[in-house]
Design a protein around this motif. Structure first.
Motif, PDB file in Angstrom:
ATOM      1  N   ALA A  29      14.172  20.564  22.756  1.00 31.54           N
ATOM      2  CA  ALA A  29      13.783  20.194  24.114  1.00 31.54           C
ATOM      3  C   ALA A  29      14.001  21.334  25.111  1.00 31.54           C
ATOM      4  N   MET A  30      15.080  22.090  24.947  1.00 31.96           N
ATOM      5  CA  MET A  30      15.357  23.189  25.875  1.00 31.96           C
ATOM      6  C   MET A  30      14.323  24.299  25.728  1.00 31.96           C
ATOM      7  N   ILE A  31      13.885  24.550  24.506  1.00 29.28           N
ATOM      8  CA  ILE A  31      12.854  25.563  24.295  1.00 29.28           C
ATOM      9  C   ILE A  31      11.551  25.112  24.948  1.00 29.28           C
ATOM     10  N   ARG A  32      11.206  23.830  24.768  1.00 30.98           N
ATOM     11  CA  ARG A  32       9.988  23.312  25.404  1.00 30.98           C
ATOM     12  C   ARG A  32      10.066  23.449  26.919  1.00 30.98           C
ATOM     13  N   ALA A  33      11.237  23.144  27.477  1.00 26.61           N
ATOM     14  CA  ALA A  33      11.402  23.240  28.929  1.00 26.61           C
ATOM     15  C   ALA A  33      11.225  24.678  29.405  1.00 26.61           C
ATOM     16  N   GLY A  34      11.759  25.628  28.629  1.00 24.61           N
ATOM     17  CA  GLY A  34      11.624  27.038  29.006  1.00 24.61           C
ATOM     18  C   GLY A  34      10.185  27.504  28.931  1.00 24.61           C
ATOM     19  N   ILE A  35       9.500  27.131  27.868  1.00 25.29           N
ATOM     20  CA  ILE A  35       8.096  27.529  27.717  1.00 25.29           C
ATOM     21  C   ILE A  35       7.245  26.904  28.819  1.00 25.29           C
ATOM     22  N   ARG A  36       7.493  25.605  29.078  1.00 16.31           N
ATOM     23  CA  ARG A  36       6.746  24.918  30.127  1.00 16.31           C
ATOM     24  C   ARG A  36       6.974  25.595  31.481  1.00 16.31           C
ATOM     25  N   ALA A  37       8.213  26.015  31.749  1.00 18.19           N
ATOM     26  CA  ALA A  37       8.518  26.681  33.018  1.00 18.19           C
ATOM     27  C   ALA A  37       7.792  28.017  33.134  1.00 18.19           C
ATOM     28  N   ILE A  38       7.735  28.748  32.024  1.00 20.77           N
ATOM     29  CA  ILE A  38       7.019  30.034  32.040  1.00 20.77           C
ATOM     30  C   ILE A  38       5.538  29.818  32.303  1.00 20.77           C
ATOM     31  N   LEU A  39       4.942  28.874  31.591  1.00 23.16           N
ATOM     32  CA  LEU A  39       3.514  28.610  31.766  1.00 23.16           C
ATOM     33  C   LEU A  39       3.210  28.107  33.167  1.00 23.16           C
ATOM     34  N   ALA A  40       4.155  27.387  33.770  1.00 24.64           N
ATOM     35  CA  ALA A  40       3.948  26.837  35.114  1.00 24.64           C
ATOM     36  C   ALA A  40       3.879  27.929  36.179  1.00 24.64           C
ATOM     37  N   THR A  41       4.328  29.130  35.859  1.00 25.34           N
ATOM     38  CA  THR A  41       4.243  30.224  36.841  1.00 25.34           C
ATOM     39  C   THR A  41       2.807  30.697  37.021  1.00 25.34           C
ATOM     40  N   ASP A  42       1.929  30.312  36.106  1.00 23.15           N
ATOM     41  CA  ASP A  42       0.513  30.648  36.235  1.00 23.15           C
ATOM     42  C   ASP A  42      -0.226  29.391  36.693  1.00 23.15           C
ATOM     43  N   PRO A  43      -0.782  29.392  37.901  1.00 29.74           N
ATOM     44  CA  PRO A  43      -1.455  28.186  38.411  1.00 29.74           C
ATOM     45  C   PRO A  43      -2.704  27.799  37.635  1.00 29.74           C
ATOM     46  N   GLY A  44      -3.161  28.674  36.753  1.00 32.38           N
ATOM     47  CA  GLY A  44      -4.357  28.379  35.975  1.00 32.38           C
ATOM     48  C   GLY A  44      -4.061  27.774  34.616  1.00 32.38           C
ATOM     49  N   ILE A  45      -2.775  27.486  34.331  1.00 36.14           N
ATOM     50  CA  ILE A  45      -2.376  26.918  33.047  1.00 36.14           C
ATOM     51  C   ILE A  45      -1.636  25.609  33.281  1.00 36.14           C
ATOM     52  N   GLU A  46      -1.969  24.577  32.522  1.00 35.76           N
ATOM     53  CA  GLU A  46      -1.324  23.272  32.652  1.00 35.76           C
ATOM     54  C   GLU A  46      -0.928  22.748  31.273  1.00 35.76           C
ATOM     55  N   VAL A  47       0.345  22.375  31.122  1.00 35.83           N
ATOM     56  CA  VAL A  47       0.803  21.707  29.908  1.00 35.83           C
ATOM     57  C   VAL A  47       0.498  20.224  30.079  1.00 35.83           C
ATOM     58  N   VAL A  48      -0.461  19.717  29.320  1.00 38.08           N
ATOM     59  CA  VAL A  48      -0.905  18.331  29.506  1.00 38.08           C
ATOM     60  C   VAL A  48      -0.099  17.346  28.665  1.00 38.08           C
ATOM     61  N   ALA A  49       0.583  17.840  27.624  1.00 39.88           N
ATOM     62  CA  ALA A  49       1.405  16.969  26.779  1.00 39.88           C
ATOM     63  C   ALA A  49       2.314  17.837  25.932  1.00 39.88           C
TER      64      ALA A  49
END
Length: 217
Positions: A11-31
């Motif tokens: 879960a912590m790895i997922r949270a870190g990856i999701r946070a990194i991807l969230a820095t780009d407004p053109g990328i969305e983690v949908v699930a």
């Protein structure tokens, strides 16, 4: 918007990856999922642009999930994310049609670059992985070069031009601009090239281009 399904059993790895991807407004983690079986189900449901899969997961590992997705959702690009860079993992991931291979220890910016490259129709390998791929195919180069040249004889002149640009890591959009054709035409050429060469993804096609000396010095 680039839509991503993320799968990692930590879960912590997922949270870190999701946070990194969230820095780009053109990328969305949908699930996101914690195992490979759930990841396959989520990809089928959401039909994202990219499935970002960890290799080692319970119930169904990332490599097996990639194999299922190649059949169930061939329009979804698969990227592998892992702590490990062993040759066996790299070879199996590419054989299962993965369009990208990233190491968790890499610079976070590499994740954004890789996701954007794959979403744009290109392939992306972490530099360390790329070195392994080149080294793996470097021995016995003369025989493979001869075989690769025979394989590209099946291609039309235009398809060879497209293959050379794929080998240089160009996206479909960049290839279209270079050859003054639409992106849809490029996609059709790339599909025909992979079918005629008998490869599963752009990385394997790029290796053929390299071995056939289409890339120049």
């Amino acid at each position: 918007m680039i839509r991503v399904v993320l799968a990692d059993d930590e879960a912590m790895i997922r949270a870190g990856i999701r946070a990194i991807l969230a820095t780009d407004p053109g990328i969305e983690v949908v699930a996101e999922a914690g195992d490979g079986r759930a990841a396959v189900d989520l990809v089928r449901r959401h039909r994202p642009d990219i499935a970002l899969l960890d290799i080692r997961m319970p119930h169904l590992d990332g490599l097996a999930a990639a194999a299922e997705l190649r059949a169930a959702a061939p329009d979804v690009a698969v990227m592998m994310l892992t702590t490990f860079d062993e040759d066996e993992y790299v070879a199996r991931a590419l054989a299962e049609g993965a369009a990208g291979f990233l190491l968790k220890a890499a610079d976070p910016r590499e994740l954004i670059i890789g996701v954007r490259a794959v979403a744009d129709g290109a392939a992306y390998l972490s530099p360390r992985i790329a070195q392994k791929v080149i080294a793996r195919f470097d021995g016995g180069r003369l025989a493979r070069s001869r075989a690769a040249r025979q394989r590209i004889e099946r291609l039309t002149p235009r398809e060879r031009e497209v293959l050379a640009l794929v080998g240089h890591g160009r996206s479909n959009q960049e290839i279209g601009a270079a050859l003054f054709v639409s992106e849809g035409t490029v996609k059709a050429h790339v599909s025909a090239i992979m079918q005629r060469l008998g490869v599963n993804n752009r990385v394997q096609a790029a290796i053929v281009a390299y071995e056939a000396d289409l890339l120049g010095p």
